[in-house]
Design a protein around this motif. Structure first.
Motif, PDB file in Angstrom:
ATOM      1  N   SER A 190       0.696  -1.172  -0.108  1.00 32.46           N
ATOM      2  CA  SER A 190      -0.064  -0.102  -0.071  1.00 32.46           C
ATOM      3  C   SER A 190       0.869   1.154   0.108  1.00 32.46           C
ATOM      4  N   GLY A 193       0.107   3.206   3.036  1.00 32.64           N
ATOM      5  CA  GLY A 193      -1.064   3.804   3.003  1.00 32.64           C
ATOM      6  C   GLY A 193      -1.444   4.836   1.944  1.00 32.64           C
ATOM      7  N   CYS A 236      -3.824   0.820   6.500  1.00 28.17           N
ATOM      8  CA  CYS A 236      -3.343   0.573   5.087  1.00 28.17           C
ATOM      9  C   CYS A 236      -4.566  -0.729   4.476  1.00 28.17           C
TER      10      CYS A 236
END
Length: 332
Positions: A190, A193, A236
């Motif tokens: 990710s 995030g 995330c």
């Protein structure tokens, strides 16, 4: 059911402001004459690489935070040091990982050509090819190679996730799971995030259940450093950690552990810095968990950037007095 409350919102904002102010005050020690003399080289180099990763997100989320200026200066000066690339390779176990991180996290405007030279050498040595890397290291290398803009032959993120620990951890006991491998797999998928991890809803749900089980487990053990990572991993994976029972418990635990000067005073309850710790000992025990908490709270609260920035400015003034008394125990 949501466990989120105004008190938790205030707790995470205050927690974030405090850890960022501590990092801002003490990061310079890593590349100071005292730090060079008092800290082992490889842990110090790793700490600088971690600081550069924090800086990357900090600059995106709270660019007006006064504490960021000191952190940026430390990172920029370290990357300009002609001896820094050599220090990355002193421990052969981590040399190539450190070199790839160094190239990927080079501050914009770095004038030395060392990061590009490092990438060229890694490519020539075959490090930017899969070869016999285990799944986790394969994924880590792909993430930093992409961040560096390097040409590589690594497998796709979906393929790498399918072979990862979180993808097959659904029925494993939490005691058998490596928290760092689980959380960093999620971070790399990710970009900590910044992007969707690209998982199916079923895979995302399974991974989130694993992370929540681990969060509960580590909260119970008082593992401050690991809880910070797990709270971020929940975010995330698309969850609001302030609205899950395990995430809320983790944030409360970290807020309660925070020292008056802003640090998380050790990796865990069992490894807390003693009351009579020297400044160097306090720094070495506190740095990792404080940095992890700074990264996690910045990202988790990223939808409230204005609040973070103003809180950081307020904390700078509020902690200036307490710093004069607490820094005697904390790091230079």
């Amino acid at each position: 059911m949501s466990t989120r409350s105004a008190g938790l919102d205030e707790a995470v904002t205050s927690l974030s402001a405090g850890v960022r102010q501590w990092i801002g005050r003490h990061a310079g020690y890593l590349d100071s004459p005292a730090g060079h003399a008092e800290l082992p080289v490889t842990p110090r180099v790793k700490a600088l690489l971690q600081l550069a990763l924090l800086r990357r997100h900090w600059a995106r989320i709270a660019p007006g935070d006064p504490a960021l200026d000191e952190v940026s200066g430390v990172v920029e000066r370290a990357w300009e040091r002609p001896d820094f690339p050599r220090l990355l390779t002193l421990d052969r176990r981590y040399a190539r990982q450190f070199e790839l991180m160094y190239a990927a996290l080079a501050p914009a405007g770095t004038v030395t050509g060392a990061p590009r030279a490092v990438l060229a050498r890694l490519k020539a040595d075959g490090y930017l090819e899969p070869r016999r890397k285990p799944p986790y290291l394969h994924l880590e290398a792909r993430f930093y190679a992409d961040l560096a803009g390097a040409d590589h032959r690594f497998a796709s993120y979906p393929e790498l996730y399918a072979a990862s620990l979180p993808a097959r951890a659904g029925t494993l006991p939490v005691a058998d799971l490596d928290v760092c491998v689980v959380t960093h797999t999620v971070f790399y998928l990710s970009d900590f995030g910044l992007r969707d991890p690209g998982l199916t809803e079923q895979a995302r749900g399974q991974a989130l259940r694993v992370v929540e089980r681990l969060t509960d487990h580590c909260v119970g053990l008082g593992e401050w450093d690991l809880v910070g990572k797990l709270v971020l991993a929940q975010y995330c994976l698309g969850a609001d950690p302030l609205a899950t029972s395990s995430g809320a418990a983790g944030v409360r635990m970290l807020a309660e552990a925070q020292s008056p000067g802003g640090a998380i005073p050790g990796r865990s309850v069992g490894k807390r810095a003693p009351g009579d710790a020297t400044p160097v000992e306090f720094f070495r025990r506190s740095y990792q968990a404080t940095l992890v908490t700074a990264l996690a709270t910045l990202i988790v609260a990223s939808g409230r950037t204005g609040a973070l920035s103003s809180a950081g400015a307020s904390a700078s003034a509020a902690t200036s007095t307490s710093a004069s008394t607490s820094t005697a125990r904390e790091a230079r």
